[in-house]
Motif scaffolding. Structure first.
Motif, PDB file in Angstrom:
ATOM      1  N   LYS A 123       2.971 123.850  38.859  1.00  0.00           N
ATOM      2  CA  LYS A 123       3.014 125.185  39.470  1.00  0.00           C
ATOM      3  C   LYS A 123       2.352 126.180  38.521  1.00  0.00           C
ATOM      4  O   LYS A 123       2.912 126.508  37.467  1.00  0.00           O
ATOM      5  N   TYR A 124       1.171 126.664  38.903  1.00  0.00           N
ATOM      6  CA  TYR A 124       0.388 127.521  38.022  1.00  0.00           C
ATOM      7  C   TYR A 124       0.490 128.974  38.475  1.00  0.00           C
ATOM      8  O   TYR A 124      -0.367 129.490  39.188  1.00  0.00           O
ATOM      9  N   GLU A 125       1.570 129.638  38.062  1.00  0.00           N
ATOM     10  CA  GLU A 125       1.730 131.039  38.399  1.00  0.00           C
ATOM     11  C   GLU A 125       0.723 131.871  37.607  1.00  0.00           C
ATOM     12  O   GLU A 125       0.392 131.567  36.461  1.00  0.00           O
ATOM     13  N   SER A 126       0.214 132.925  38.210  1.00  0.00           N
ATOM     14  CA  SER A 126      -0.736 133.799  37.523  1.00  0.00           C
ATOM     15  C   SER A 126      -0.080 134.401  36.292  1.00  0.00           C
ATOM     16  O   SER A 126       1.088 134.781  36.305  1.00  0.00           O
ATOM     17  N   ALA A 127      -0.819 134.467  35.203  1.00  0.00           N
ATOM     18  CA  ALA A 127      -0.308 135.025  33.956  1.00  0.00           C
ATOM     19  C   ALA A 127      -1.470 135.578  33.150  1.00  0.00           C
ATOM     20  O   ALA A 127      -2.641 135.309  33.442  1.00  0.00           O
ATOM     21  N   ASN A 128      -1.135 136.338  32.133  1.00  0.00           N
ATOM     22  CA  ASN A 128      -2.175 136.975  31.331  1.00  0.00           C
ATOM     23  C   ASN A 128      -2.877 135.991  30.404  1.00  0.00           C
ATOM     24  O   ASN A 128      -4.103 135.936  30.362  1.00  0.00           O
ATOM     25  N   SER A 129      -2.096 135.185  29.665  1.00  0.00           N
ATOM     26  CA  SER A 129      -2.703 134.314  28.663  1.00  0.00           C
ATOM     27  C   SER A 129      -2.173 132.894  28.760  1.00  0.00           C
ATOM     28  O   SER A 129      -0.995 132.665  29.033  1.00  0.00           O
ATOM     29  N   ALA A 130      -3.051 131.931  28.530  1.00  0.00           N
ATOM     30  CA  ALA A 130      -2.684 130.520  28.553  1.00  0.00           C
ATOM     31  C   ALA A 130      -3.320 129.810  27.377  1.00  0.00           C
ATOM     32  O   ALA A 130      -4.470 130.083  27.011  1.00  0.00           O
ATOM     33  N   ARG A 155      -5.864 135.079  32.990  1.00  0.00           N
ATOM     34  CA  ARG A 155      -6.915 136.033  32.632  1.00  0.00           C
ATOM     35  C   ARG A 155      -7.553 135.679  31.293  1.00  0.00           C
ATOM     36  O   ARG A 155      -8.767 135.771  31.133  1.00  0.00           O
ATOM     37  N   GLU A 156      -6.736 135.287  30.330  1.00  0.00           N
ATOM     38  CA  GLU A 156      -7.251 134.914  29.018  1.00  0.00           C
ATOM     39  C   GLU A 156      -6.921 133.449  28.747  1.00  0.00           C
ATOM     40  O   GLU A 156      -5.776 133.018  28.905  1.00  0.00           O
ATOM     41  N   ILE A 157      -7.927 132.691  28.328  1.00  0.00           N
ATOM     42  CA  ILE A 157      -7.773 131.271  28.071  1.00  0.00           C
ATOM     43  C   ILE A 157      -8.063 131.000  26.605  1.00  0.00           C
ATOM     44  O   ILE A 157      -9.129 131.345  26.079  1.00  0.00           O
ATOM     45  N   TYR A 158      -7.092 130.344  25.932  1.00  0.00           N
ATOM     46  CA  TYR A 158      -7.270 129.965  24.535  1.00  0.00           C
ATOM     47  C   TYR A 158      -7.147 128.449  24.410  1.00  0.00           C
ATOM     48  O   TYR A 158      -6.316 127.828  25.072  1.00  0.00           O
ATOM     49  N   VAL A 159      -7.972 127.879  23.571  1.00  0.00           N
ATOM     50  CA  VAL A 159      -7.944 126.444  23.312  1.00  0.00           C
ATOM     51  C   VAL A 159      -7.155 126.201  22.037  1.00  0.00           C
ATOM     52  O   VAL A 159      -7.423 126.823  20.996  1.00  0.00           O
ATOM     53  N   VAL A 160      -6.174 125.304  22.105  1.00  0.00           N
ATOM     54  CA  VAL A 160      -5.282 125.025  20.976  1.00  0.00           C
ATOM     55  C   VAL A 160      -5.250 123.514  20.755  1.00  0.00           C
ATOM     56  O   VAL A 160      -4.718 122.775  21.583  1.00  0.00           O
ATOM     57  N   CYS A 176     -14.284 130.351  26.459  1.00  0.00           N
ATOM     58  CA  CYS A 176     -12.905 130.826  26.460  1.00  0.00           C
ATOM     59  C   CYS A 176     -12.768 132.072  25.590  1.00  0.00           C
ATOM     60  O   CYS A 176     -13.756 132.595  25.073  1.00  0.00           O
ATOM     61  N   ASP A 177     -11.546 132.512  25.405  1.00  0.00           N
ATOM     62  CA  ASP A 177     -11.295 133.734  24.635  1.00  0.00           C
ATOM     63  C   ASP A 177     -10.994 133.461  23.169  1.00  0.00           C
ATOM     64  O   ASP A 177     -10.932 134.404  22.366  1.00  0.00           O
ATOM     65  N   GLY A 178     -10.806 132.219  22.807  1.00  0.00           N
ATOM     66  CA  GLY A 178     -10.554 131.889  21.410  1.00  0.00           C
ATOM     67  C   GLY A 178     -10.158 130.441  21.237  1.00  0.00           C
ATOM     68  O   GLY A 178      -9.678 129.801  22.178  1.00  0.00           O
TER      69      GLY A 178
END
Length: 218
Positions: A123-130, A155-160, A176-178
């Motif tokens: 379930k992928y609810e909309s969110a600011n950062s992932a 809105r913002e995607i970070y790779v970890v 991505c954003d970072g």
């Protein structure tokens, strides 16, 4: 934006296993709204990150399109939404029928995983950062496919990731954003497994056990 641990630059076998890598990643990154795991190898790491950081966990079925006769190396990737990224350099050595068959096998794997992964993790609810988590970046094509899929919701995607090649980070960072990576390496040839003392392919059974045991309140 790229952040890496300079003490671990170009080092080998810096993590005991995926659980250890996940715990170390959790202490290295800021908080995000949600942790997104790429199955199957990224799940044990993402579970630890989400548990330590007390963040929601989701699983995004994305899978590399494997080269024939290997369980690890791929020439591209596909997401559950049909996003496709092809590494043209590697694919150029394959005939069209082989490419078609490998793509079909990958789609079948994704469909199977969509059926067995507990629905609450899909379930992928909309969110600011992932934060998208995998066990490492070799070429980066699986990750850029995951990024494309995740942009539908976040809105913002970070790779970890615990470990990555510099070439993969250069590719992914543009999408991505970072990027947060502990063990960055520019030594060729690069293998994700070289960052771990203990390494094995994560089975679907092991992945499901990790998800069953996940409790963000632990």
């Amino acid at each position: 934006m790229i952040r890496h641990d300079k003490k671990l630059y170009n080092r080998f076998h810096v993590f005991k296993d995926r659980e250890d890598a996940g715990k170390k990643l959790a202490s290295f990154i800021p908080d995000f709204d949600v942790v997104i795991a790429i199955p199957a190898g990224g799940v044990p790491i993402a579970v630890e990150v989400a548990r330590v950081k007390k963040m929601p966990l989701r699983v995004l079925p994305v899978s590399k399109i494997l080269l024939p006769y290997t369980t690890e190396a791929g020439f591209g990737a596909i997401s559950m939404f049909g996003d496709v990224e092809i590494n043209e350099r590697l694919a150029s050595g394959l005939d069209e029928e082989t490419i078609r068959l490998q793509i079909e096998k990958t789609k079948e794997k994704i469909e199977r995983r969509l059926k067995i992964i507990p629905e609450k993790f899909l379930k992928y609810e909309s969110a600011n950062s992932a934060a998208i988590v995998d066990d490492g970046l070799a070429s980066g094509f699986t990750m850029i496919t995951a990024i494309k899929a995740a942009k539908r919701f976040y809105r913002e995607i970070y790779v970890v990731v615990p470990t990555a090649s510099t070439s993969a980070v250069d590719l992914v960072e543009k999408k991505c954003d970072g990027v947060f990576v502990l063990n960055l390496r520019d030594i060729y040839p690069y293998a994700v497994a070289d960052a771990y003392e203990e390494w094995h392919d994560v089975s679907e059974e092991e992945m499901l056990e990790c998800l069953r045991n996940f409790d963000p309140q632990d």
